[in-house]
Enzyme design. Structure first.
Site, short mmCIF file in Angstrom:
data_model
loop_
_atom_site.label_atom_id
_atom_site.label_comp_id
_atom_site.label_asym_id
_atom_site.label_seq_id
_atom_site.Cartn_x
_atom_site.Cartn_y
_atom_site.Cartn_z
N ASP A 1 -11.36 80.57 18.99
CA ASP A 1 -11.50 81.61 17.98
C ASP A 1 -10.15 82.29 17.74
O ASP A 1 -9.40 82.57 18.68
CB ASP A 1 -12.55 82.64 18.43
CG ASP A 1 -13.05 83.49 17.28
OD1 ASP A 1 -14.22 83.34 16.89
OD2 ASP A 1 -12.26 84.32 16.76
N HIS B 1 -21.68 69.95 7.27
CA HIS B 1 -21.84 71.35 6.85
C HIS B 1 -23.32 71.75 6.89
O HIS B 1 -24.13 71.25 6.12
CB HIS B 1 -21.29 71.60 5.44
CG HIS B 1 -21.43 73.03 5.03
ND1 HIS B 1 -20.48 73.98 5.32
CD2 HIS B 1 -22.44 73.68 4.41
CE1 HIS B 1 -20.90 75.16 4.89
NE2 HIS B 1 -22.09 75.01 4.32
N ASN C 1 -24.52 83.87 15.35
CA ASN C 1 -24.94 84.89 14.40
C ASN C 1 -25.49 84.21 13.16
O ASN C 1 -24.83 83.34 12.58
CB ASN C 1 -23.74 85.78 14.03
CG ASN C 1 -23.22 86.55 15.23
OD1 ASN C 1 -23.99 87.07 16.02
ND2 ASN C 1 -21.90 86.60 15.39
N GLY D 1 -24.21 89.68 11.40
CA GLY D 1 -22.75 89.73 11.33
C GLY D 1 -22.10 88.37 11.13
O GLY D 1 -20.92 88.20 11.42
N THR E 1 -19.99 85.82 9.51
CA THR E 1 -18.94 85.97 8.51
C THR E 1 -18.47 84.63 7.95
O THR E 1 -17.80 84.60 6.91
CB THR E 1 -17.72 86.70 9.12
OG1 THR E 1 -17.25 85.97 10.25
CG2 THR E 1 -18.08 88.13 9.53
N HIS F 1 -20.80 78.46 8.00
CA HIS F 1 -20.89 77.10 8.55
C HIS F 1 -21.38 77.30 9.99
O HIS F 1 -20.72 78.01 10.76
CB HIS F 1 -19.51 76.42 8.50
CG HIS F 1 -19.47 75.00 8.99
ND1 HIS F 1 -19.00 73.95 8.22
CD2 HIS F 1 -19.81 74.46 10.19
CE1 HIS F 1 -19.06 72.83 8.93
NE2 HIS F 1 -19.56 73.11 10.14
N HIS G 1 -22.09 77.80 13.63
CA HIS G 1 -21.17 77.80 14.76
C HIS G 1 -21.78 78.54 15.93
O HIS G 1 -22.52 79.51 15.75
CB HIS G 1 -19.80 78.39 14.40
CG HIS G 1 -19.86 79.75 13.77
ND1 HIS G 1 -20.20 79.94 12.45
CD2 HIS G 1 -19.61 80.99 14.27
CE1 HIS G 1 -20.17 81.23 12.17
NE2 HIS G 1 -19.82 81.90 13.27
P1 5GP Z 1 -19.20 84.95 12.95
O1 5GP Z 1 -18.74 86.36 12.72
O2 5GP Z 1 -19.52 84.26 11.62
O3 5GP Z 1 -20.30 84.80 13.95
O4 5GP Z 1 -17.98 84.20 13.60
C1 5GP Z 1 -16.89 83.74 12.86
C2 5GP Z 1 -15.75 83.63 13.82
O5 5GP Z 1 -14.75 82.85 13.22
C3 5GP Z 1 -15.12 84.97 14.20
O6 5GP Z 1 -15.21 85.18 15.59
C4 5GP Z 1 -13.68 84.84 13.70
O7 5GP Z 1 -12.74 85.45 14.56
C5 5GP Z 1 -13.49 83.34 13.63
N1 5GP Z 1 -12.54 82.90 12.62
C6 5GP Z 1 -12.46 83.35 11.32
N2 5GP Z 1 -11.48 82.70 10.67
C7 5GP Z 1 -10.93 81.84 11.58
C8 5GP Z 1 -9.85 80.89 11.48
O8 5GP Z 1 -9.22 80.70 10.45
N3 5GP Z 1 -9.57 80.19 12.60
C9 5GP Z 1 -10.26 80.36 13.77
N4 5GP Z 1 -9.87 79.63 14.82
N5 5GP Z 1 -11.27 81.24 13.89
C10 5GP Z 1 -11.61 81.97 12.80
ZN ZN Z 2 -18.61 73.94 6.21
#
Ligand code: 5GP
Ligand code: ZN
Length: 113
Positions: free
Chosen positions: A30, A46, A86, A92, A94, A97, A99
């Site tokens: 991350d 995807h 999430n 939350g 963001t 895709h 993960h």
């Molecule tokens: P979410 O908030 O959707 O559960 O998690 C998305 C995660 O993706 C966040 O923890 C954020 O720090 C990480 N993230 C967002 N953009 C990038 C990126 O460009 N590269 C990497 N390695 N992580 C990213």
């Molecule tokens: Zn995707």
């Protein structure tokens, strides 16, 4: 998906710190780690979120859960770790895709919400 950040990372169009890859799964660190070890595990296909897992695409979700313990072992997370996904805005999410966050390397807070 043309406009998906993680699809671009999987394709290598955006650089990432890869920790694991096979034909179906990609894992990388991350960019804003919340713990000493913070890895994202994603399907190469995807899928938008946990909410989009179906009988047709769930094999890759099972595969992800086979890979997670391997990554945790390779990262030395012998004391335990947390797996989080999430799903949707209220949780939350963001990046749209699917993960799974692997968090570890310290005693994690028990706060869930
Ligand atoms: P979410 O908030 O959707 O559960 O998690 C998305 C995660 O993706 C966040 O923890 C954020 O720090 C990480 N993230 C967002 N953009 C990038 C990126 O460009 N590269 C990497 N390695 N992580 C990213
Ligand atoms: Zn995707």
């Amino acid at each position: 998906m043309a406009d998906c950040l993680f699809c671009k990372i999987i394709a290598g169009d955006i650089p990432s710190s890869k920790v694991y890859e096979d034909d179906y799964v990609y894992a990388f660190r991350d960019i804003a780690p919340q713990a000493p070890v913070h890895i994202l595990v994603v399907p190469k296909e995807h899928i938008a979120s946990v909410g989009e897992i179906t009988a047709e695409n769930s094999a890759v979700a099972a595969r992800i859960f086979e890979v997670i313990p391997k990554i945790a072992g390779a990262e030395g997370l012998t004391g335990g770790y947390r797996v989080v996904s999430n799903c949707g805005a209220d949780a939350g999410q963001t990046v749209g895709h699917l993960h799974f966050h692997i968090l570890g390397g310290k005693k994690l807070s028990l706060e869930m919400a």
